[in-house]
Scaffold this active site. Sequence first.
Site, short mmCIF file in Angstrom:
data_model
loop_
_atom_site.label_atom_id
_atom_site.label_comp_id
_atom_site.label_asym_id
_atom_site.label_seq_id
_atom_site.Cartn_x
_atom_site.Cartn_y
_atom_site.Cartn_z
N GLY A 45 6.75 2.52 0.47
CA GLY A 45 6.28 2.11 -1.06
C GLY A 45 5.49 3.44 -1.50
N GLN A 50 -0.32 7.56 -7.00
CA GLN A 50 -0.51 8.44 -5.94
C GLN A 50 0.33 9.68 -6.01
OE1 GLN A 50 1.24 5.10 -3.11
NE2 GLN A 50 0.07 6.40 -1.38
N CYS A 107 -0.88 4.74 4.64
CA CYS A 107 -0.79 4.84 3.25
C CYS A 107 -0.45 6.45 3.30
CB CYS A 107 -2.08 4.62 2.64
SG CYS A 107 -2.09 4.92 0.87
N HIS A 153 -2.74 -0.37 -5.34
CA HIS A 153 -2.92 0.91 -5.93
C HIS A 153 -2.83 0.78 -7.43
CE1 HIS A 153 -2.57 3.70 -2.67
NE2 HIS A 153 -1.59 3.35 -2.22
ZN ZN Z 1 -0.88 3.27 -0.17
#
Ligand code: ZN
Length: 189
Positions: A45, A50, A107, A153
Amino acid sequence: MVLEIVRYGHPVLRKKGERIEGVTPEIKKLIADMFETMNENHGVGLAAQQVGVAKQLTVIDVREITDRPSTLELDGQPADVASIMPLVLINPEVTLVGDAVKGGEGCLSFPEIYAEISRPGTVDVKALDAKGKLIAFRCGGLLARAVQHETDHLNGLLFIDRMDKKTKAELQPELDDLQAATKKALAKK
Ligand code: ZN
């Protein structure tokens, strides 16, 4: 286009995403770039934060992970997880269902940091898809974990916020190093 993934220490990771009011050409391009970036980095994901964009948008694809099953229900009926993959969630609303279960998480914004995180095993999801169409489903297993990690997030929350105290304390030196390196790199830009 493969985008740069921002790392822990970058302030955008703590920003709540703005709602998306329409699937514009810019949003379509961002979705395509996010999939390319996620696949390039072998992620399950990726949230808009990000890649430096604080918006309510995440992409998910669990198909490459075969040793951690996912479940899906559409309209109360079991459905094939692959049928909704790859998954785009715009302005998602997640309702937590079921007891917490532990599972490993990483992550892309925290390279080489992994931990067991406790989260509800099932979630109900409502969101807009890549075409701006309303979708609703219930999911479990890895997909439920990915949905929760990614929607966190979108609200400026990170998996380190979900770690138990002992785990976080053990990882603290690595987290401090990563944060310092990110800030140093940002100061040079
Ligand atoms: Zn993450």
